[in-house]
Design a protein around this motif. Structure first.
Motif, PDB file in Angstrom:
ATOM      1  N   MET A 269       0.822  -1.206   0.000  1.00 32.40           N
ATOM      2  CA  MET A 269       0.000   0.000   0.000  1.00 32.40           C
ATOM      3  C   MET A 269       0.866   1.271   0.000  1.00 32.40           C
ATOM      4  O   MET A 269       0.607   2.200  -0.749  1.00 32.40           O
ATOM      5  CB  MET A 269      -0.937  -0.001   1.206  1.00 32.40           C
ATOM      6  CG  MET A 269      -2.001   1.071   1.105  1.00 32.40           C
ATOM      7  SD  MET A 269      -2.333   1.847   2.683  1.00 32.40           S
ATOM      8  CE  MET A 269      -1.203   3.189   2.612  1.00 32.40           C
ATOM      9  N   HIS A 270       1.917   1.297   0.823  1.00 30.91           N
ATOM     10  CA  HIS A 270       2.799   2.479   0.887  1.00 30.91           C
ATOM     11  C   HIS A 270       3.389   2.779  -0.485  1.00 30.91           C
ATOM     12  O   HIS A 270       3.491   3.932  -0.889  1.00 30.91           O
ATOM     13  CB  HIS A 270       3.927   2.258   1.903  1.00 30.91           C
ATOM     14  CG  HIS A 270       3.436   2.085   3.310  1.00 30.91           C
ATOM     15  ND1 HIS A 270       4.202   1.512   4.291  1.00 30.91           N
ATOM     16  CD2 HIS A 270       2.263   2.407   3.884  1.00 30.91           C
ATOM     17  CE1 HIS A 270       3.513   1.473   5.424  1.00 30.91           C
ATOM     18  NE2 HIS A 270       2.322   2.028   5.193  1.00 30.91           N
TER      19      HIS A 270
ATOM     20  N   PHE B  51      -6.156   9.754   1.981  1.00 29.69           N
ATOM     21  CA  PHE B  51      -5.587   8.837   2.963  1.00 29.69           C
ATOM     22  C   PHE B  51      -6.451   8.742   4.216  1.00 29.69           C
ATOM     23  O   PHE B  51      -6.938   9.756   4.717  1.00 29.69           O
ATOM     24  CB  PHE B  51      -4.206   9.310   3.409  1.00 29.69           C
ATOM     25  CG  PHE B  51      -3.147   9.110   2.361  1.00 29.69           C
ATOM     26  CD1 PHE B  51      -2.545   7.867   2.193  1.00 29.69           C
ATOM     27  CD2 PHE B  51      -2.742  10.163   1.555  1.00 29.69           C
ATOM     28  CE1 PHE B  51      -1.567   7.685   1.230  1.00 29.69           C
ATOM     29  CE2 PHE B  51      -1.766   9.979   0.597  1.00 29.69           C
ATOM     30  CZ  PHE B  51      -1.182   8.744   0.429  1.00 29.69           C
TER      31      PHE B  51
ATOM     32  N   PHE C 244      -5.535   6.974   7.817  1.00 32.41           N
ATOM     33  CA  PHE C 244      -4.585   6.163   8.573  1.00 32.41           C
ATOM     34  C   PHE C 244      -5.239   5.567   9.796  1.00 32.41           C
ATOM     35  O   PHE C 244      -6.359   5.926  10.164  1.00 32.41           O
ATOM     36  CB  PHE C 244      -3.379   6.998   9.005  1.00 32.41           C
ATOM     37  CG  PHE C 244      -2.655   7.628   7.855  1.00 32.41           C
ATOM     38  CD1 PHE C 244      -2.106   6.836   6.847  1.00 32.41           C
ATOM     39  CD2 PHE C 244      -2.523   9.009   7.754  1.00 32.41           C
ATOM     40  CE1 PHE C 244      -1.433   7.411   5.788  1.00 32.41           C
ATOM     41  CE2 PHE C 244      -1.851   9.589   6.694  1.00 32.41           C
ATOM     42  CZ  PHE C 244      -1.316   8.789   5.703  1.00 32.41           C
TER      43      PHE C 244
ATOM     44  N   SER D  14      -4.167   5.904  12.916  1.00 35.29           N
ATOM     45  CA  SER D  14      -4.224   6.934  13.960  1.00 35.29           C
ATOM     46  C   SER D  14      -3.443   8.135  13.453  1.00 35.29           C
ATOM     47  O   SER D  14      -2.876   8.101  12.368  1.00 35.29           O
ATOM     48  CB  SER D  14      -3.625   6.401  15.255  1.00 35.29           C
ATOM     49  OG  SER D  14      -2.297   6.005  15.012  1.00 35.29           O
TER      50      SER D  14
ATOM     51  N   ASP E  92      -5.068   2.611   5.662  1.00 34.74           N
ATOM     52  CA  ASP E  92      -4.111   1.708   6.298  1.00 34.74           C
ATOM     53  C   ASP E  92      -4.675   1.296   7.646  1.00 34.74           C
ATOM     54  O   ASP E  92      -4.578   2.061   8.606  1.00 34.74           O
ATOM     55  CB  ASP E  92      -2.767   2.419   6.448  1.00 34.74           C
ATOM     56  CG  ASP E  92      -1.690   1.486   6.977  1.00 34.74           C
ATOM     57  OD1 ASP E  92      -1.917   0.262   6.981  1.00 34.74           O
ATOM     58  OD2 ASP E  92      -0.630   1.997   7.382  1.00 34.74           O
TER      59      ASP E  92
ATOM     60  N   GLU F 237       0.749   4.305  22.039  1.00 38.75           N
ATOM     61  CA  GLU F 237       0.865   5.757  22.046  1.00 38.75           C
ATOM     62  C   GLU F 237       1.517   6.220  23.340  1.00 38.75           C
ATOM     63  O   GLU F 237       1.393   5.586  24.377  1.00 38.75           O
ATOM     64  CB  GLU F 237      -0.531   6.395  21.972  1.00 38.75           C
ATOM     65  CG  GLU F 237      -1.354   5.904  20.837  1.00 38.75           C
ATOM     66  CD  GLU F 237      -1.162   6.751  19.601  1.00 38.75           C
ATOM     67  OE1 GLU F 237      -0.946   7.958  19.764  1.00 38.75           O
ATOM     68  OE2 GLU F 237      -1.221   6.208  18.491  1.00 38.75           O
TER      69      GLU F 237
ATOM     70  N   ARG G  68       5.188  12.645  13.801  1.00 33.86           N
ATOM     71  CA  ARG G  68       4.087  11.922  13.147  1.00 33.86           C
ATOM     72  C   ARG G  68       3.133  12.887  12.479  1.00 33.86           C
ATOM     73  O   ARG G  68       2.644  12.638  11.393  1.00 33.86           O
ATOM     74  CB  ARG G  68       3.333  11.077  14.175  1.00 33.86           C
ATOM     75  CG  ARG G  68       4.182   9.977  14.740  1.00 33.86           C
ATOM     76  CD  ARG G  68       3.361   8.956  15.453  1.00 33.86           C
ATOM     77  NE  ARG G  68       2.749   8.034  14.501  1.00 33.86           N
ATOM     78  CZ  ARG G  68       2.102   6.929  14.878  1.00 33.86           C
ATOM     79  NH1 ARG G  68       1.979   6.642  16.152  1.00 33.86           N
ATOM     80  NH2 ARG G  68       1.571   6.134  13.984  1.00 33.86           N
TER      81      ARG G  68
ATOM     82  N   ALA H  80       2.129  13.380   4.020  1.00 31.73           N
ATOM     83  CA  ALA H  80       1.411  12.336   3.298  1.00 31.73           C
ATOM     84  C   ALA H  80       0.212  12.916   2.549  1.00 31.73           C
ATOM     85  O   ALA H  80      -0.029  12.563   1.403  1.00 31.73           O
ATOM     86  CB  ALA H  80       0.954  11.248   4.261  1.00 31.73           C
ATOM     87  N   VAL H  81      -0.511  13.836   3.203  1.00 28.42           N
ATOM     88  CA  VAL H  81      -1.700  14.367   2.527  1.00 28.42           C
ATOM     89  C   VAL H  81      -1.377  15.565   1.653  1.00 28.42           C
ATOM     90  O   VAL H  81      -2.280  16.207   1.140  1.00 28.42           O
ATOM     91  CB  VAL H  81      -2.844  14.728   3.510  1.00 28.42           C
ATOM     92  CG1 VAL H  81      -3.216  13.516   4.349  1.00 28.42           C
ATOM     93  CG2 VAL H  81      -2.474  15.913   4.370  1.00 28.42           C
TER      94      VAL H  81
ATOM     95  N   LEU I 242       5.982   8.559   5.555  1.00 34.49           N
ATOM     96  CA  LEU I 242       5.719   7.311   6.266  1.00 34.49           C
ATOM     97  C   LEU I 242       5.821   7.468   7.777  1.00 34.49           C
ATOM     98  O   LEU I 242       5.325   6.637   8.528  1.00 34.49           O
ATOM     99  CB  LEU I 242       6.707   6.232   5.809  1.00 34.49           C
ATOM    100  CG  LEU I 242       6.262   5.388   4.621  1.00 34.49           C
ATOM    101  CD1 LEU I 242       7.274   4.304   4.371  1.00 34.49           C
ATOM    102  CD2 LEU I 242       4.892   4.788   4.879  1.00 34.49           C
TER     103      LEU I 242
ATOM    104  N   ALA J  22       4.207   9.174   9.494  1.00 36.83           N
ATOM    105  CA  ALA J  22       2.854   9.273  10.032  1.00 36.83           C
ATOM    106  C   ALA J  22       2.345   7.906  10.446  1.00 36.83           C
ATOM    107  O   ALA J  22       1.479   7.782  11.299  1.00 36.83           O
ATOM    108  CB  ALA J  22       1.929   9.875   8.973  1.00 36.83           C
ATOM    109  N   ILE J  23       2.855   6.880   9.800  1.00 37.35           N
ATOM    110  CA  ILE J  23       2.277   5.552   9.976  1.00 37.35           C
ATOM    111  C   ILE J  23       3.185   4.656  10.815  1.00 37.35           C
ATOM    112  O   ILE J  23       2.760   3.996  11.730  1.00 37.35           O
ATOM    113  CB  ILE J  23       2.035   4.897   8.599  1.00 37.35           C
ATOM    114  CG1 ILE J  23       1.233   5.854   7.717  1.00 37.35           C
ATOM    115  CG2 ILE J  23       1.317   3.576   8.763  1.00 37.35           C
ATOM    116  CD1 ILE J  23       1.290   5.517   6.263  1.00 37.35           C
TER     117      ILE J  23
END
Lengths: 246, 844
Positions: free
Chosen positions: A56-57, A95, A97, A99, A172, B396, B746, B753-754, B838, B840-841
């Motif tokens: 996916m990435h 997107f 995600f 979190s 994701d 977290e 993050r 990412a967006v 990435l 972010a994930i």
């Protein structure tokens, strides 16, 4: 309702992704070939380490590929500069995600329009209203993420992904942190965006119940697609996964 | 091997966080370097000066000098009396006079701040202490010969056999042949000492009747005290007779006082650096702890105790503190050397002894450096130890923050009220010293309140500025102000370096600009002279130069101001003796009577007359012990004037009380004749005074410019302070932003990412930094200007009667702060922009 179901929204050809170098190389993707059809809801499944997230990435332009090619619509991703890649993600991809979806200093509405604001574009008001009403978050638009529940936050994230009318929406594990009721809501939203708005959605998940919302499920193991299922149900997905493990 | 696992973890962590620790170490270095530099510099100077004077005063058992500087001195005849005192070994008289030295090419040799004097050569038979050592040549054997100290000779490129000139206050310029160049044990940078043959010295330097000082050494077996008591018995009244030890102690005490200003100034630099360093260290360790939460939790899970975790963080702080302090001490020594070189480059004339690093300096620097580091790291360390082992398994992380912002705000408000009350009391106080102490205390309170309240202020001030500044940048422009106030305490702490720096700098620049403005105003409104004759900052204009200038054609009138010291009705007072017409050159409105200081008239300022209860017509006595006294009649009272001073007498009175050899003018004021051309008269007067080398002839505009230049030089020091504040601020901002970037990794990844471009990420960080810097600067400027104005108003009676707020300068400071903010954000901005989407994930 859309009539372009046969068109390809995203495609990977001989996609290879390796991590590390020298003796510690790990091959995450092992020459994957896949076509994601426009207007379809696709789920990518597989055990931990199967490469489903990496796939996916790479498809979403979040990670570089080691060899092979990836395209979104007619745009070839490999070789794009960071700026072009960023603009592509911003303008053509949505997107959701697991979190950390929202900027804590922005309101829900500001988060929804963030990609368009970054591009300096005015959002399409009418479409925005449609999305906001479909997702039922109108009364939450002025709130900060910290004032929203987990489910509400993911709905806002969905709204952001849909608001810019992207070519494709990637998720994701979008329901990974949600209870079952909120999960069903979020998946329902993604499902209806495909059915009613003709959106293309790709979701990585390990949850058979989530996969059951999709039109098509791709199964990955050891960096390659090993199986595929159309019109899945929770039971059939579970069965197949059990068989794969055996 | 594995006996100290946590220690090993600490060391490996230090290695892993190099860049961040460099910032921390730098801030410790800055603080300790200034503390060390301050002590080394002043200790070295003190010991060098002490060395010089101990050497110069070596062997002196008894020192005799007049009780007041204006007294005549020790009559020639009393030298024999002192020689006859039992127990006296050698007696050396002195006839020291200020003198300018002019080299063979006709250039004045500059002494900087050091004395430039002519004195008598002490024949070897009278010499107390070590015999004089000559670098070349020998003693002056006849009138017309002189010896020079090596420092002055080198500076003026003067060799034995050269003809030099010395300029004295009331004599034709004296031409002398250099017979020798002598060495002093520790050569002070600027000191000029010309020694004349005893006969000529008495003739040209003394008033013909008195020595300025007499030193005596004791025969073996006679103590200082004994000898001093015996000499005191036979010495005429009006003289101070003291022991050599007292002389040396007094001189050393004077040096200490003179140097304490430098000491305090440098220590202030050091403390500002350390205060800001505290924030930097706190931030760094918070950041390291934040990044390592999971690791720390894991350590806890596998059995590390709270204490061990806390200690491991504190151990890192200890290493950082020790390394920073040691480097800071080295840097401080360098700073001391640099400062001495810099000052000597400006001819300040500091002695060049070897550097003195006292154990006290090492201890203070180490304790401060290490102590501040440990103290600042303590809270992060405690926070680290409070992590539950189970956190290692959690997805977290949220740092447990110690929030007491309400308490802080209340404390801040209380301090503010206290500060404002003290300030108001000070501003309305009638006494300057009381008032400034109160305002100073008020400033401390308000400054403390500003620190306490600035998180709240940041939330009020930054959004509107951010809205304006961020508008051209779209969404990144609105994110920046929001980010800047996300952790208002951190923003406030970061901005505080600039607040403190700009508070001091803008405050003093208000006072400086007002001083300049007041002097110019005073000059414009009260001085009517066309030309001003002066002789540098401390020098006096030689009488013959004044007389020559007065004779030039086109000179309408010449008015001289002489410094008139003395006992007025028994109390020491300083005023002026006036020759020439006063109203022609100076506007001096009369309050009562006539204000012509002629004959035996005395005129006084309103406040002096009130202070001493003088009335028109009352009789007074002005005395110079050993010279004479004059009966004066108070004939007029004038409005207080900075230029005229406390009281005025006639030139005749001045001359009656001042020995001929000491007569000189502080200033000569010329009014040109009607129809005369100013520039022609100026060049004629310059030509006439050129043979006296020390006189400068300025028009009103030129003279005002000179005063302004003097104030500017003083203000120049401020820019050094500003530069330091900026360096510290940059370190602090880099540190804070680096911390924020790490914490928001993050979030930044998600925005990337967006669709956030790298340049948009960078701009957001630049703008955030700009806002922090501008906020700090605004707060500092506001406080600085307010307190600058208050102090200026308080000093109104001291001559600061014109208030000037240098707005342009304030604006420039603000612009500089903004630029500094952007500059400091360059590296964190680039780092943030490199965040992969990435992030972010996954923990990429």
């Amino acid at each position: 309702m859309t009539t372009t179901t046969t068109q390809i929204a995203a495609r990977a050809v001989d996609l290879v992704k390796t991590y590390g170098s020298g003796g510690t190389t790990v091959q995450a993707l092992n020459g994957v070939n896949v076509e994601l059809v426009r207007g379809e809801f696709t789920a990518i499944m597989g055990p931990s380490g199967s490469g489903k997230s990496t796939l996916m990435h790479c498809l979403a332009g979040l990670d570089s590929v080691s060899s092979g090619s990836v395209s979104i619509g007619d745009a070839e991703l490999s070789g794009l500069s960071d700026n072009k890649m960023t603009a592509l993600r911003r303008d053509r991809i949505g997107f959701v995600f697991q979190s950390f979806n929202l900027v804590p200093t922005l309101t829900a509405l500001e988060n929804i329009t963030l990609p368009m604001d970054l591009a300096g574009r005015k959002p399409d008001r009418e479409w925005l209203d449609t999305v906001v009403d479909t997702l039922g978050i109108r009364d939450r638009l002025g709130h900060r993420p910290s004032e929203l529940s987990g489910g509400q936050q993911q709905r806002v994230a969905c709204a952001r992904a849909l608001a810019s009318q992207p070519d494709i929406v990637f998720g994701d594990e979008p329901t990974g942190n949600l209870d079952s009721r909120s999960s069903a809501e979020v998946l329902g939203i993604l499902r209806s965006s495909v059915d009613r708005l003709g959106q293309t959605v790709v979701v990585v998940t390990h949850d058979p119940r989530a996969a059951a919302y999709a039109d098509r499920v791709l199964f990955l193991a050891d960096g390659d697609i090993v199986n595929e299922m159309r019109d899945p149900t929770e039971a059939r997905v579970l069965d197949l996964m059990k068989n794969m493990e055996d | 091997m594995a006996r100290r696992p946590m220690g090993r973890v600490s060391i490996r962590n230090l290695r892993a966080h190099k860049v961040r620790l460099i910032l921390t170490v730098l801030s410790v270095i800055l603080g300790t370097a200034f503390v060390t530099g301050s002590y080394v510099f002043t200790d070295t100077l003190k010991s060098s000066f002490t060395g010089i004077f101990n050497d110069a005063y070596k062997g002196i058992a008894t020192h005799v000098e007049p009780a007041h500087s204006y007294d005549a001195g020790i009559p020639f005849a009393d030298l024999a009396t002192i020689r006859r005192v039992p127990g006296v070994d050698r007696v050396a008289p002195g006839v020291e006079r200020p003198a300018a030295l002019v080299d063979s090419k006709g250039t004045k040799v500059a002494s900087g701040g050091a004395p430039s004097v002519a004195d008598t050569w002490t024949v070897p038979a009278d010499r107390i202490g070590d015999p004089t050592r000559f670098e070349s040549g020998g003693p002056p054997t006849r009138s017309g010969q002189a010896v020079l100290n090596a420092g002055a000779a080198h500076k003026g490129h003067i060799r034995v056999g050269d003809r030099v000139r010395i300029v004295l206050s009331n004599r034709p310029v004296l031409t002398l042949t250099v017979s020798g160049i002598y060495r002093t044990k520790t050569e002070s940078g600027g000191y000029i000492g010309v020694l004349l043959s005893p006969g000529q010295a008495r003739q040209v330097l003394s008033d013909g009747r008195h020595y300025t000082s007499v030193d005596a050494s004791a025969k073996p077996g006679v103590s200082e005290q004994e000898l001093t008591a015996r000499i005191a018995k036979v010495a005429p009244s009006g003289l101070t007779v003291e022991t050599g030890t007292k002389l040396r102690d007094d001189t050393n005490a004077q040096i200490q006082t003179a140097l304490s200003f430098v000491n305090y100034l440098l220590l202030a630099f050091g403390f500002i650096a350390l205060i800001v360093g505290t924030f930097i260290i706190y931030n760094t360790f918070s950041m390291i702890v934040a990044q390592r939460l999971r690791e720390l939790a894991l350590l806890r899970a596998v059995g590390a105790s709270r204490k061990q975790v806390r200690r491991s963080v504190l151990l890192e702080a200890l290493f950082t503190g020790v390394i920073g302090s040691v480097l800071g001490i080295v840097g401080g020594v360098g700073l001391a050397i640099g400062l001495r070189e810099l000052l000597n480059a400006f001819n300040v004339g500091l002695p060049s002894g070897s550097l003195l690093l006292r154990p006290r300096t090492l201890i203070v620097a180490l304790v401060l450096g290490v102590g501040v580091t440990l103290l600042s790291a303590y809270i992060p360390a405690r926070r680290a130890s409070s992590i539950a082992p189970v956190e290692a398994m959690r997805e977290e992380f949220a740092l447990p923050s110690s929030s007491s912002s309400t308490r802080r705000t209340i404390l801040g408000l209380a301090l503010l009220v206290l500060g404002v009350v003290l300030t108001v009391l000070g501003a309305t106080s009638s006494s300057t010293s009381h008032g400034s102490a109160l305002i100073g205390a008020g400033l401390l309170g308000v400054g403390g309140a500003a620190l306490m309240l600035s998180p709240v202020l940041a939330r009020i001030v930054i959004p509107p500025i951010g809205w304006v500044a961020g508008r051209p940048f779209g969404r990144p422009g609105t994110l920046a102000p929001a980010n800047a106030v996300r952790n208002p305490r951190r923003t406030a702490a970061t901005a505080f370096a600039l607040t403190l720096g700009l508070l001091i700098v803008s405050g003093i620049s208000v006072i400086g600009a007002s001083a300049k403005g007041s002097v110019e105003h005073l000059f414009d409104n009260n001085v009517r002279a066309d030309l001003v004759l002066t002789a540098g900052q401390q020098g006096t204009v030689p009488q013959p130069a004044i007389d020559a200038a007065a004779k030039q054609s086109g000179v309408g009138s010449m008015t001289q101001f002489h410094l008139a010291f003395g006992l007025l009705d028994g109390a020491e007072e300083a005023g002026s003796g006036i020759d020439g017409p006063l109203p022609a050159v100076l506007a001096l409105p009369a309050v009562s009577g006539s204000i012509a200081p002629v004959g035996n008239n005395l005129v006084a300022s309103e406040s002096k007359a009130r202070e001493r209860g003088w009335k028109i017509g009352s009789m007074h006595t002005l005395t110079h012990p050993g010279v004479g006294s004059v009966r004066l009649k108070l004939v007029g009272i004038y409005q207080d004037s900075q230029l005229a001073g406390a009281w005025l007498v006639s030139g005749a009175t001045y001359r009656a009380l001042t020995p001929a050899n000491e007569r000189a003018a502080e200033v000569g004021l010329i009014r040109i004749a009607p129809g005369a051309d100013l520039s022609q008269v100026q060049s004629r007067v310059e030509k006439a005074t050129n043979p006296y080398y020390v006189v400068s002839v300025d028009t009103r505009t030129q003279f005002k410019g000179q005063i302004a230049a003097q104030v500017n030089t003083l203000l120049g020091l401020l820019y050094a302070l500003l530069a330091l504040a900026i360096v510290i601020a940059i370190l602090g901002i880099i540190n804070t932003l680096a911390l924020s970037v790490v914490e928001r990794r993050r979030e930044i990844g998600m925005m990337r990412a967006v669709g956030m471009m790298r340049r948009q990420v960078r701009r957001t960080i630049y703008l955030e930094s700009f806002l922090i810097a501008v906020f700090g600067a605004l707060l500092g400027l506001a406080l600085g200007i307010v307190y600058g104005v208050l102090f200026t108003k308080l000093l109104k009676d001291q001559g600061l009667d014109v208030l000037v707020i240098p707005w342009t300068q304030a604006l420039a400071f603000l612009v500089v702060a903004g630029i500094v903010g952007v500059l400091a954000a360059l590296w964190p901005g680039v780092r943030a922009a490199r965040t992969p989407p990435l992030a972010a994930i996954v923990d990429a």
